[in-house]
Design a protein around this motif. Structure first.
Motif, short mmCIF file in Angstrom:
data_model
loop_
_atom_site.label_atom_id
_atom_site.label_comp_id
_atom_site.label_asym_id
_atom_site.label_seq_id
_atom_site.Cartn_x
_atom_site.Cartn_y
_atom_site.Cartn_z
N GLU A 53 1.13 -1.33 -0.11
CA GLU A 53 -0.04 0.11 0.00
C GLU A 53 0.85 1.13 0.24
O GLU A 53 2.19 1.20 0.80
CB GLU A 53 -0.62 0.04 1.12
N PRO A 54 0.28 2.42 -0.41
CA PRO A 54 1.41 3.45 -0.61
C PRO A 54 1.49 4.16 0.66
O PRO A 54 1.04 3.56 1.64
CB PRO A 54 0.48 4.89 -1.53
N SER A 55 2.99 4.62 0.93
CA SER A 55 3.21 5.26 2.00
C SER A 55 4.38 6.30 1.60
O SER A 55 4.99 6.18 0.96
CB SER A 55 3.82 4.29 2.98
N THR A 56 4.78 7.21 2.69
CA THR A 56 5.65 8.16 2.21
C THR A 56 6.48 8.49 3.53
O THR A 56 7.89 7.58 3.79
CB THR A 56 5.24 10.18 2.24
N ARG A 57 5.73 8.73 4.90
CA ARG A 57 6.28 8.21 5.76
C ARG A 57 7.28 7.36 7.05
O ARG A 57 8.09 7.14 7.28
CB ARG A 57 6.12 9.21 7.08
N THR A 58 5.97 6.27 6.80
CA THR A 58 6.30 4.73 7.18
C THR A 58 7.49 4.82 6.54
O THR A 58 8.32 3.62 6.92
CB THR A 58 5.08 3.27 7.48
N ARG A 59 7.18 4.04 5.15
CA ARG A 59 8.42 3.86 4.19
C ARG A 59 10.12 4.78 4.54
O ARG A 59 10.68 3.98 5.30
CB ARG A 59 8.15 3.39 2.94
N MET A 75 6.64 -4.63 6.46
CA MET A 75 5.59 -4.90 5.45
C MET A 75 4.04 -4.42 5.84
O MET A 75 3.62 -3.88 6.86
CB MET A 75 5.45 -6.22 5.62
N ARG A 76 3.49 -3.53 4.47
CA ARG A 76 2.58 -2.88 4.82
C ARG A 76 2.08 -3.31 3.74
O ARG A 76 2.07 -3.64 2.51
CB ARG A 76 2.80 -1.25 4.08
N HIS A 77 0.18 -3.89 4.41
CA HIS A 77 -1.20 -4.64 3.55
C HIS A 77 -2.39 -4.53 3.90
O HIS A 77 -2.60 -4.11 5.34
CB HIS A 77 -0.50 -6.08 3.82
N GLN A 115 -3.84 -2.90 12.54
CA GLN A 115 -3.26 -2.00 13.68
C GLN A 115 -2.06 -1.31 12.82
O GLN A 115 -1.46 -1.59 11.44
CB GLN A 115 -2.29 -3.03 14.35
N HIS A 116 -1.14 -0.37 13.62
CA HIS A 116 -0.31 0.24 12.77
C HIS A 116 0.40 0.52 14.80
O HIS A 116 1.01 1.96 14.51
CB HIS A 116 -0.55 1.80 12.37
N PRO A 117 1.33 -0.54 14.66
CA PRO A 117 2.20 -0.50 15.92
C PRO A 117 3.30 0.50 16.22
O PRO A 117 4.02 0.75 17.06
CB PRO A 117 2.20 -2.13 15.98
N SER A 118 4.02 0.11 15.07
CA SER A 118 5.23 1.56 14.83
C SER A 118 4.89 3.10 15.57
O SER A 118 5.51 4.06 16.30
CB SER A 118 6.24 1.17 13.45
N GLN A 119 3.64 3.21 14.00
CA GLN A 119 3.26 4.32 14.12
C GLN A 119 2.70 5.33 16.14
O GLN A 119 2.79 6.35 16.37
CB GLN A 119 1.40 4.95 13.58
N THR A 120 1.79 3.63 16.10
CA THR A 120 1.98 4.46 17.83
C THR A 120 2.81 4.03 18.60
O THR A 120 2.65 5.25 19.36
CB THR A 120 0.66 2.89 18.13
N HIS A 127 -1.47 14.04 14.70
CA HIS A 127 -1.62 13.44 13.33
C HIS A 127 -1.12 12.78 12.62
O HIS A 127 0.33 12.95 12.51
CB HIS A 127 -1.90 14.71 12.52
N PRO A 128 -1.18 11.51 12.22
CA PRO A 128 -0.66 10.61 11.62
C PRO A 128 -0.09 10.28 10.10
O PRO A 128 1.21 10.42 9.67
CB PRO A 128 -1.39 8.94 11.73
N LEU A 129 -0.91 12.09 9.33
CA LEU A 129 -0.26 12.24 8.50
C LEU A 129 -0.66 10.76 7.24
O LEU A 129 -0.22 9.93 7.66
CB LEU A 129 0.42 13.22 8.16
N PRO A 130 -1.21 11.16 5.95
CA PRO A 130 -1.05 12.69 5.65
C PRO A 130 -2.02 13.04 5.93
O PRO A 130 -3.42 12.35 5.82
CB PRO A 130 -1.34 12.22 4.66
#
Ligand code: CP
Length: 305
Positions: A47-53, A100-102, A128-133, A261-264
């Motif tokens: 899936e698309p990502s800017t910040r996490t990737r 991995m993002r899926h 879930q998005h544990p690293s964001q948390t 805000h997690p953004l975008p």
């Protein structure tokens, strides 16, 4: 799970969370350490990502690792019909860790169970998005000086918002009071409200978003209405402009309030808020680098000391 994968924030105890946040603080002091020389990180973004990737890949680079992977599943053999299982088995032949993002909820859990190398969940559908948390917790601790006894207002898409779901689970260790602010169509799913009740976490719910409600908040956690989660775009059109935070709405807010805000973002935070010292979302994203350095080292069993 046969390895040290991180697929859910519920995998982490209170003590582990606090220890990882302390390690992240050390990486903020010095982000460039060659602790991962010779390691290879597989970065698989279905899936698309800017910040996490980019923050995971920056973390790997700053720690001396190399990165392989894809940012668009259309360029991988998944587009030819290769299964997730086969993709994970292949990449684990080459990499020491998979990030991995899926789009499928549960995909990270499945990957973690079959992969010979650890897997970090970089977001699985609305789950879930544990690293964001972890970076949210780091940001809250850094700005409030504590994680305890805070009033946290979650605003926007609480139905599909994986970041708010993970944050809600993590905060159970720290006596929060939650305020759920969402349109009827995007209200907090019942399973999370049951979780709050079972864990004696007080919460309120409203569809109103105004200055009076903001005045009670320590943390105002804004979220985007996620077009990609709607199967019926007419439903998205109905709610896409549900809330908009403006600078004027912060006039009576607490001095310690910080806006996360997690953004975008799309239009849920007006640009005039960006100059307000209470706006913290860009620093929040920066904190992601330090937290992800700590997480990568932890799942690889690297001693940061
Ligand atoms: N917060 C977050 O997950 O951003 P990206 O989708 O850009 O990675």
């Amino acid at each position: 799970m046969k390895n040290r994968s991180l697929v859910s924030i519920n995998d982490l105890s209170r003590e582990k969370i606090l220890s990882l946040l302390e390690t992240a603080g050390k990486f903020e002091e010095n982000p460039n350490r060659r602790l991962l020389a010779g390691k290879v990180i597989g970065s698989l973004f279905f899936e698309p990502s800017t910040r996490t990737r980019l923050s995971f890949e920056t973390a790997a680079n700053r720690l001396g690792a190399r990165v392989i992977g894809f940012s668009d599943a259309a360029t991988s053999s998944a587009s030819k019909g290769e299964t997730l299982k086969d993709t994970i088995m292949m990449v684990s032949n080459y990499a020491d860790l998979i990030v991995m993002r899926h789009h499928l909820e549960g995909a990270a859990r499945y990957a973690g169970e079959i992969s010979p190398c650890p897997v970090i969940n970089a977001g699985d559908g609305a789950n879930q998005h544990p690293s964001q948390t972890m970076l949210d917790l780091y940001s809250i601790l850094k700005t409030q000086g504590t994680l305890e006894n805070l009033h946290i207002h979650l605003v926007g898409d609480l139905k599909y918002g994986r970041t708010v779901h993970s944050l809600l689970f993590a905060m159970r260790h720290f006596n929060p009071t939650f305020h759920f602010i969402a349109p009827e169509e995007l209200h907090m799913p019942e399973e999370y409200r049951i979780f709050c009740r079972e864990n004696n976490i007080p919460f309120t719910e409203t569809t109103e978003f105004n200055e009076e409600i903001i005045a009670e908040a320590d943390i105002l956690y804004m979220t985007r209405v996620q077009r990609e989660r709607f199967s019926d775009l007419m439903e998205y059109e109905k709610v896409k402009n549900c809330y908009r935070l403006t600078n004027a709405m912060l006039a009576n807010s607490k001095p310690n309030l910080r806006i996360l805000h997690p953004l975008p973002r799309i239009n849920e935070i007006a640009h005039d808020v960006d100059e307000n010292p209470k706006a913290y979302y860009f620093q929040q994203a920066q904190n992601g680098l330090y937290v992800r350095e700590a997480l990568i080292c932890d799942v690889l069993g690297i001693d940061v000391e």
